[in-house]
Design an enzyme around this catalytic site. Sequence first.
Site, PDB file in Angstrom:
ATOM      1  N   HIS A 220       0.803  -1.222   0.000  1.00  0.00           N
ATOM      2  CA  HIS A 220       0.000   0.000   0.000  1.00  0.00           C
ATOM      3  C   HIS A 220       0.840   1.278   0.000  1.00  0.00           C
ATOM      4  CE1 HIS A 220       0.334  -0.136   4.557  1.00  0.00           C
ATOM      5  NE2 HIS A 220       0.393   1.165   4.367  1.00  0.00           N
TER       6      HIS A 220
ATOM      7  N   ASP B 125       0.124  -7.685   1.522  1.00  0.00           N
ATOM      8  CA  ASP B 125       0.494  -6.275   1.652  1.00  0.00           C
ATOM      9  C   ASP B 125       2.008  -6.078   1.649  1.00  0.00           C
ATOM     10  OD1 ASP B 125       0.141  -3.553   1.783  1.00  0.00           O
ATOM     11  OD2 ASP B 125      -0.179  -3.503   3.963  1.00  0.00           O
TER      12      ASP B 125
ATOM     13  N   SER C   1       4.631   2.806   7.880  1.00  0.00           N
ATOM     14  CA  SER C   1       4.307   1.662   7.026  1.00  0.00           C
ATOM     15  C   SER C   1       5.497   1.217   6.205  1.00  0.00           C
ATOM     16  CB  SER C   1       3.183   2.030   6.055  1.00  0.00           C
ATOM     17  OG  SER C   1       1.944   2.047   6.689  1.00  0.00           O
TER      18      SER C   1
END
Length: 348
Positions: free
Chosen positions: A150, A180, A289
């Site tokens: 992402h 992911d 992230s």
Amino acid sequence: MTDYYRGSGDSDSTQQHPTQGFQEQGFQGSAYPPPPAYGPTAPVGGAGTATAHRRAKRPVALLAAVAIAAAIVGGGTAALVGNYTGGGTEATGTAISGTTVSQSSAGTVTGVAQAVSPAIVEITATSTGGEATGSGVIITSDGEIVTNNHVISGASSINVQLSTGKSYTAQVVGTDADKDLALIKLEGANGLKTATLGNSDQVRVGDQVVAIGSPEGLTGTVTSGIISALDRDVTVAKEQDQGQQQQPQRGGGNWPFEFGGQQFNGDTGSSKTTYKALQTDASLNPGNSGGALINMNGEIIGINSAMYAPSSSSVSGSSGVGSVGLGFAIPVNTVKSDLSALRSGGTS
């Protein structure tokens, strides 16, 4: 591509028994040869003298062994210093030994931060929706970097900044939206510091951990905490709409995820995936992230991928958004099992 709310071998040496040398000469069970029961003593220059000579040589041999061991340790230290100062001779394109925590700093946040920070990067992904900031982990000396899917999903260009401040352009090698995960590669890089990938199966609740990344665009931020839970079934969106796809570089935003049948930070949409995650109370915020969750030996045990936000603030405001100690990371063993597919350019 809103970042974060989803986002947020040595040679063995065997010590010789003190009696081994005498056993080789036929004397068993004693550190000294037994005196003759009867008869004349051994003449000068005979067996007794030879035995004495062997005894004299053993400490010398031991000293020589110590000297050799010291030389090996010294050489290893020099090689380590060479790697850290850019003087290593690792071939481009090969995986090199990862960063290690020095013995004097082992088990400390300071030691982990000093050792691993050079292998953590800041990623800026640009798309039609704007710019998003995330993090990544260098795994090869020529610039292979693991991050979250992402973080780079939908990006038209990717810029990566090292801890030294040097920047590179990167290309996507492979992605796995189901997990992911993504693998990107720097253009023209070599001799980079790399991270050591650990074993997430050995992680236990209560283990101390360190997180390194670029929350809110603040490069190289270090936080610490513990593993607060294992095997959390975290559900995240596989495909983002344009409103979710990008987050401002230093702004807040919603990155929705689901846990236990409940939705957090917004709606995940109809296209979603679920993975087992490590839960940590180390502070994670937008921009973490794709960054590293690290054990106290300096080994990567997870890739930070999601967080719970205390409110559903809009993308335009971040005043109600921040870490409340509920962060999630993809176990590193998942990463290792997926690397071959990512390197082959697999997409999902």
